[in-house]
Design a protein around this motif. Structure first.
Motif, PDB file in Angstrom:
ATOM      1  N   THR A 158      22.358  -0.882  53.023  1.00 41.66           N
ATOM      2  CA  THR A 158      23.540  -1.842  52.243  1.00 41.66           C
ATOM      3  C   THR A 158      23.277  -1.719  50.861  1.00 41.66           C
ATOM      4  O   THR A 158      24.030  -2.006  49.946  1.00 41.66           O
ATOM      5  N   LEU A 159      22.041  -2.017  50.711  1.00 38.70           N
ATOM      6  CA  LEU A 159      21.570  -2.158  49.289  1.00 38.70           C
ATOM      7  C   LEU A 159      21.692  -1.274  48.266  1.00 38.70           C
ATOM      8  O   LEU A 159      22.284  -1.052  47.294  1.00 38.70           O
ATOM      9  N   LEU A 160      21.409   0.159  48.936  1.00 41.30           N
ATOM     10  CA  LEU A 160      21.596   1.279  48.271  1.00 41.30           C
ATOM     11  C   LEU A 160      23.116   1.621  48.189  1.00 41.30           C
ATOM     12  O   LEU A 160      23.628   2.187  46.870  1.00 41.30           O
ATOM     13  N   TRP A 161      23.705   1.268  49.228  1.00 40.92           N
ATOM     14  CA  TRP A 161      25.183   1.529  49.104  1.00 40.92           C
ATOM     15  C   TRP A 161      26.078   0.349  48.060  1.00 40.92           C
ATOM     16  O   TRP A 161      26.754   1.013  47.416  1.00 40.92           O
ATOM     17  N   ALA A 162      25.469  -0.540  47.961  1.00 36.98           N
ATOM     18  CA  ALA A 162      26.015  -1.662  46.937  1.00 36.98           C
ATOM     19  C   ALA A 162      25.439  -0.908  45.557  1.00 36.98           C
ATOM     20  O   ALA A 162      26.273  -0.957  44.529  1.00 36.98           O
ATOM     21  N   VAL A 163      24.494  -0.425  45.408  1.00 37.79           N
ATOM     22  CA  VAL A 163      23.938   0.417  44.006  1.00 37.79           C
ATOM     23  C   VAL A 163      24.953   1.403  43.717  1.00 37.79           C
ATOM     24  O   VAL A 163      25.121   1.661  42.748  1.00 37.79           O
ATOM     25  N   ASP A 164      25.178   1.985  44.960  1.00 41.47           N
ATOM     26  CA  ASP A 164      25.946   3.440  44.804  1.00 41.47           C
ATOM     27  C   ASP A 164      27.485   3.122  44.294  1.00 41.47           C
ATOM     28  O   ASP A 164      28.171   3.745  44.278  1.00 41.47           O
ATOM     29  N   GLY A 165      27.728   1.597  44.212  1.00 34.24           N
ATOM     30  CA  GLY A 165      29.248   1.330  43.753  1.00 34.24           C
ATOM     31  C   GLY A 165      29.998   0.970  45.173  1.00 34.24           C
ATOM     32  O   GLY A 165      31.208   0.980  45.276  1.00 34.24           O
ATOM     33  N   ALA A 166      29.710   0.963  46.474  1.00 37.20           N
ATOM     34  CA  ALA A 166      30.121   0.681  47.561  1.00 37.20           C
ATOM     35  C   ALA A 166      31.158   1.579  48.115  1.00 37.20           C
ATOM     36  O   ALA A 166      32.310   1.379  48.143  1.00 37.20           O
TER      37      ALA A 166
END
Length: 186
Positions: A158-166
Protein backbone atom coordinates in the motif's frame (compact mmCIF):
# COMPACT_ATOMS: atom_id res chain seq x y z
CA UNK A 1 -2.94 -17.01 1.51
CA UNK A 2 -5.51 -14.33 2.24
CA UNK A 3 -6.80 -11.94 -0.47
CA UNK A 4 -4.69 -9.03 0.81
CA UNK A 5 -1.58 -11.21 0.75
CA UNK A 6 -2.12 -12.13 -2.89
CA UNK A 7 -2.77 -8.49 -3.78
CA UNK A 8 0.31 -7.31 -1.86
CA UNK A 9 2.74 -9.78 -3.41
CA UNK A 10 1.27 -9.13 -6.85
CA UNK A 11 1.62 -5.36 -6.55
CA UNK A 12 5.10 -5.48 -5.04
CA UNK A 13 6.40 -7.76 -7.79
CA UNK A 14 4.65 -5.82 -10.56
CA UNK A 15 5.83 -2.42 -9.37
CA UNK A 16 9.40 -3.56 -8.80
CA UNK A 17 9.47 -5.29 -12.20
CA UNK A 18 8.12 -2.26 -14.09
CA UNK A 19 10.44 0.10 -12.23
CA UNK A 20 13.52 -2.04 -12.89
CA UNK A 21 12.67 -2.96 -16.49
CA UNK A 22 11.11 0.27 -17.79
CA UNK A 23 12.25 2.86 -15.22
CA UNK A 24 8.68 4.06 -14.62
CA UNK A 25 5.76 3.45 -12.29
CA UNK A 26 2.89 1.05 -13.04
CA UNK A 27 -0.23 2.46 -14.67
CA UNK A 28 -3.92 1.79 -14.10
CA UNK A 29 -3.96 -0.26 -17.32
CA UNK A 30 -1.70 -2.81 -15.67
CA UNK A 31 -2.63 -2.44 -12.00
CA UNK A 32 -6.37 -2.95 -12.32
CA UNK A 33 -6.08 -6.23 -14.29
CA UNK A 34 -3.30 -7.24 -11.87
CA UNK A 35 -5.67 -6.73 -8.94
CA UNK A 36 -8.33 -8.89 -10.63
CA UNK A 37 -5.73 -11.54 -11.49
CA UNK A 38 -4.48 -11.78 -7.90
CA UNK A 39 -8.01 -12.67 -6.79
CA UNK A 40 -9.28 -14.56 -9.85
CA UNK A 41 -8.64 -18.19 -8.78
CA UNK A 42 -10.46 -17.67 -5.48
CA UNK A 43 -13.30 -15.75 -7.13
CA UNK A 44 -13.87 -18.76 -9.37
CA UNK A 45 -13.06 -21.76 -7.19
CA UNK A 46 -14.33 -20.81 -3.74
CA UNK A 47 -17.95 -20.12 -4.80
CA UNK A 48 -17.96 -23.14 -7.12
CA UNK A 49 -16.77 -25.38 -4.26
CA UNK A 50 -18.22 -23.81 -1.12
CA UNK A 51 -21.54 -22.48 -2.41
CA UNK A 52 -22.46 -24.62 -5.41
CA UNK A 53 -20.54 -27.86 -4.74
CA UNK A 54 -19.34 -28.05 -8.35
CA UNK A 55 -15.65 -28.35 -7.48
CA UNK A 56 -14.17 -30.67 -4.85
CA UNK A 57 -12.18 -27.87 -3.21
CA UNK A 58 -11.81 -24.11 -3.03
CA UNK A 59 -8.37 -24.66 -4.46
CA UNK A 60 -9.13 -26.75 -7.54
CA UNK A 61 -10.16 -25.64 -11.08
CA UNK A 62 -8.78 -22.13 -11.59
CA UNK A 63 -5.92 -22.93 -9.18
CA UNK A 64 -4.58 -25.57 -11.58
CA UNK A 65 -1.91 -24.75 -14.13
CA UNK A 66 -3.80 -27.18 -16.39
CA UNK A 67 -6.55 -24.54 -16.48
CA UNK A 68 -4.48 -21.37 -16.01
CA UNK A 69 -1.99 -21.89 -18.84
CA UNK A 70 -4.58 -22.64 -21.56
CA UNK A 71 -6.81 -19.81 -20.29
CA UNK A 72 -3.94 -17.30 -20.37
CA UNK A 73 -2.88 -18.55 -23.82
CA UNK A 74 -6.44 -18.16 -25.11
CA UNK A 75 -6.67 -14.64 -23.70
CA UNK A 76 -3.29 -13.74 -25.25
CA UNK A 77 -4.50 -15.05 -28.60
CA UNK A 78 -7.75 -13.03 -28.36
CA UNK A 79 -6.28 -9.66 -27.27
CA UNK A 80 -4.91 -7.25 -29.81
CA UNK A 81 -2.96 -4.04 -29.43
CA UNK A 82 -0.50 -2.67 -26.92
CA UNK A 83 -3.08 -1.56 -24.36
CA UNK A 84 -4.83 -4.93 -24.33
CA UNK A 85 -1.52 -6.79 -24.12
CA UNK A 86 -0.49 -4.69 -21.10
CA UNK A 87 -3.81 -5.49 -19.46
CA UNK A 88 -3.27 -9.18 -20.25
CA UNK A 89 0.23 -8.99 -18.71
CA UNK A 90 -1.17 -7.45 -15.53
CA UNK A 91 -3.87 -10.11 -15.25
CA UNK A 92 -1.44 -12.94 -16.07
CA UNK A 93 1.11 -11.78 -13.49
CA UNK A 94 -1.61 -11.47 -10.85
CA UNK A 95 -3.08 -14.87 -11.69
CA UNK A 96 0.29 -16.67 -11.62
CA UNK A 97 1.34 -14.86 -8.44
CA UNK A 98 -1.85 -16.12 -6.80
CA UNK A 99 -1.09 -19.71 -7.79
CA UNK A 100 2.49 -19.44 -6.53
CA UNK A 101 1.64 -17.72 -3.26
CA UNK A 102 -0.99 -20.31 -2.38
CA UNK A 103 1.88 -22.79 -2.21
CA UNK A 104 4.27 -20.68 -0.15
CA UNK A 105 3.19 -22.00 3.25
CA UNK A 106 3.41 -25.62 2.12
CA UNK A 107 6.95 -24.96 0.87
CA UNK A 108 7.92 -23.19 4.09
CA UNK A 109 6.76 -26.26 5.99
CA UNK A 110 8.65 -28.58 3.61
CA UNK A 111 5.45 -30.14 2.28
CA UNK A 112 5.86 -30.38 -1.50
CA UNK A 113 2.70 -32.51 -1.66
CA UNK A 114 0.82 -29.33 -0.74
CA UNK A 115 1.43 -28.12 -4.30
CA UNK A 116 -0.54 -30.84 -6.08
CA UNK A 117 -3.44 -28.41 -6.60
CA UNK A 118 -1.27 -26.90 -9.35
CA UNK A 119 -1.84 -30.03 -11.46
CA UNK A 120 -5.40 -30.94 -10.52
CA UNK A 121 -7.15 -33.08 -11.82
CA UNK A 122 -4.05 -34.97 -12.99
CA UNK A 123 -2.91 -35.10 -9.34
CA UNK A 124 -5.05 -35.45 -6.24
CA UNK A 125 -5.76 -32.33 -4.27
CA UNK A 126 -3.86 -31.78 -1.03
CA UNK A 127 -5.83 -31.87 2.19
CA UNK A 128 -7.08 -28.38 2.71
CA UNK A 129 -9.32 -27.02 5.43
CA UNK A 130 -12.51 -26.16 3.56
CA UNK A 131 -14.97 -23.55 4.76
CA UNK A 132 -18.75 -23.62 4.59
CA UNK A 133 -18.63 -20.19 2.94
CA UNK A 134 -16.66 -17.01 2.44
CA UNK A 135 -17.97 -15.26 5.54
CA UNK A 136 -17.32 -18.32 7.72
CA UNK A 137 -13.80 -18.49 6.28
CA UNK A 138 -13.04 -14.92 7.35
CA UNK A 139 -14.68 -15.33 10.75
CA UNK A 140 -12.63 -18.46 11.46
CA UNK A 141 -9.31 -16.69 10.84
CA UNK A 142 -6.69 -17.00 13.56
CA UNK A 143 -4.01 -14.42 14.25
CA UNK A 144 -0.89 -16.30 13.20
CA UNK A 145 2.62 -15.20 12.23
CA UNK A 146 1.66 -15.92 8.61
CA UNK A 147 -1.38 -13.63 8.84
CA UNK A 148 0.70 -10.89 10.44
CA UNK A 149 3.35 -11.26 7.73
CA UNK A 150 0.67 -10.90 5.06
CA UNK A 151 -0.67 -7.77 6.75
CA UNK A 152 2.86 -6.31 6.84
CA UNK A 153 3.27 -7.15 3.15
CA UNK A 154 -0.04 -5.44 2.47
CA UNK A 155 1.09 -2.34 4.36
CA UNK A 156 4.35 -2.27 2.36
CA UNK A 157 2.48 -2.74 -0.92
CA UNK A 158 0.00 0.00 0.00
CA UNK A 159 2.86 2.36 0.79
CA UNK A 160 4.56 1.58 -2.52
CA UNK A 161 1.23 1.96 -4.33
CA UNK A 162 0.85 5.42 -2.76
CA UNK A 163 4.45 6.33 -3.72
CA UNK A 164 3.65 5.13 -7.25
CA UNK A 165 0.80 7.66 -7.38
CA UNK A 166 -2.04 5.24 -6.48
CA UNK A 167 -2.41 3.89 -10.04
CA UNK A 168 -5.96 2.84 -10.78
CA UNK A 169 -7.61 4.91 -8.05
CA UNK A 170 -8.75 7.69 -10.41
CA UNK A 171 -10.00 5.16 -12.97
CA UNK A 172 -12.07 3.38 -10.33
CA UNK A 173 -13.37 6.72 -9.07
CA UNK A 174 -14.43 7.75 -12.59
CA UNK A 175 -16.14 4.39 -13.12
CA UNK A 176 -18.03 4.70 -9.80
CA UNK A 177 -19.08 8.25 -10.66
CA UNK A 178 -20.41 7.14 -14.07
CA UNK A 179 -22.38 4.35 -12.38
CA UNK A 180 -23.78 6.74 -9.76
CA UNK A 181 -24.67 9.34 -12.42
CA UNK A 182 -26.37 6.66 -14.51
CA UNK A 183 -28.37 5.42 -11.52
CA UNK A 184 -29.69 8.91 -10.73
CA UNK A 185 -30.60 9.79 -14.32
CA UNK A 186 -31.97 6.46 -15.43
Amino acid sequence: MWPWGHAAVGYLLCSLWIRSRYDRRPTAGIVLPLAVGTQFPDLVDKPLAWTFGVLPSGRAGAHSLLVAVPLLALLWWRVDGTTARRAWAGFAVGYLVHLATDGVYALLEGDVSGLTYLFWPALSLPSYAESPGILAHFLAADITPYLLAELLLFAAATLLWAVDGAPGLRAVGRWCKRRADGATTG
